[in-house]
Scaffold this motif. Structure first.
Motif, mmCIF file in Angstrom:
data_model
loop_
_atom_site.group_PDB
_atom_site.id
_atom_site.type_symbol
_atom_site.label_atom_id
_atom_site.label_comp_id
_atom_site.label_asym_id
_atom_site.label_seq_id
_atom_site.Cartn_x
_atom_site.Cartn_y
_atom_site.Cartn_z
ATOM 1 N N ALA A 73 -0.652 -10.770 -6.508
ATOM 2 C CA ALA A 73 -1.905 -10.438 -5.832
ATOM 3 C C ALA A 73 -1.795 -10.661 -4.320
ATOM 4 N N VAL A 74 -1.204 -11.776 -3.929
ATOM 5 C CA VAL A 74 -1.048 -12.064 -2.497
ATOM 6 C C VAL A 74 -0.126 -11.037 -1.844
ATOM 7 N N ASP A 75 0.994 -10.741 -2.486
ATOM 8 C CA ASP A 75 1.942 -9.778 -1.930
ATOM 9 C C ASP A 75 1.298 -8.396 -1.824
ATOM 10 N N ALA A 76 0.589 -7.980 -2.860
ATOM 11 C CA ALA A 76 -0.041 -6.658 -2.851
ATOM 12 C C ALA A 76 -1.133 -6.587 -1.781
ATOM 13 N N ARG A 77 -1.881 -7.677 -1.597
ATOM 14 C CA ARG A 77 -2.911 -7.706 -0.555
ATOM 15 C C ARG A 77 -2.274 -7.550 0.826
ATOM 16 N N THR A 78 -1.148 -8.206 1.042
ATOM 17 C CA THR A 78 -0.431 -8.095 2.312
ATOM 18 C C THR A 78 0.062 -6.669 2.530
ATOM 19 N N ARG A 79 0.587 -6.064 1.465
ATOM 20 C CA ARG A 79 1.065 -4.685 1.579
ATOM 21 C C ARG A 79 -0.086 -3.722 1.861
ATOM 22 N N TRP B 91 -2.201 -0.483 -3.276
ATOM 23 C CA TRP B 91 -1.863 -1.907 -3.223
ATOM 24 C C TRP B 91 -3.095 -2.786 -3.362
ATOM 25 N N LYS B 92 -4.230 -2.326 -2.837
ATOM 26 C CA LYS B 92 -5.462 -3.091 -2.996
ATOM 27 C C LYS B 92 -5.844 -3.160 -4.475
ATOM 28 N N SER C 37 -3.640 -5.601 -6.239
ATOM 29 C CA SER C 37 -4.059 -6.959 -5.906
ATOM 30 C C SER C 37 -5.267 -7.392 -6.724
ATOM 31 N N GLY D 199 -5.257 -10.276 -9.624
ATOM 32 C CA GLY D 199 -6.152 -11.417 -9.449
ATOM 33 C C GLY D 199 -7.090 -11.609 -10.634
#
Length: 66
Positions: free
Chosen positions: A29-35, A51-52, A55, A59
């Motif tokens: 989730a953190v990685d996808a939010r960053t992407r 990606w959102k 995430s 989550g």
């Protein structure tokens, strides 16, 4: 997420396995939010939306495994 048939099977996992899976999902989730944020900055709206969504789903699954 709670209505999915697979959710019941996830909840049947032993506590240790559930905590490991939850940690992986939170990392995802953190990685996808960053992407997603990076994609928005680069004006790549379709990838940002993808990606959102990744995430959010990761989550939500992580919260199910609490």
């Amino acid at each position: 997420m709670l209505a999915l048939p697979g959710t019941a099977r996830l909840l049947q996992l032993d506590p240790h396995t559930r905590s490991l899976l939850r940690a992986v999902l939170l990392d995802l989730a953190v990685d996808a939010r960053t992407r997603a944020e990076d994609s928005w900055r680069r004006h790549k709206a379709p990838m940002a939306a993808y990606w959102k969504a990744v995430s959010v789903y990761a989550g939500h699954l992580a919260r199910v495994l609490r």
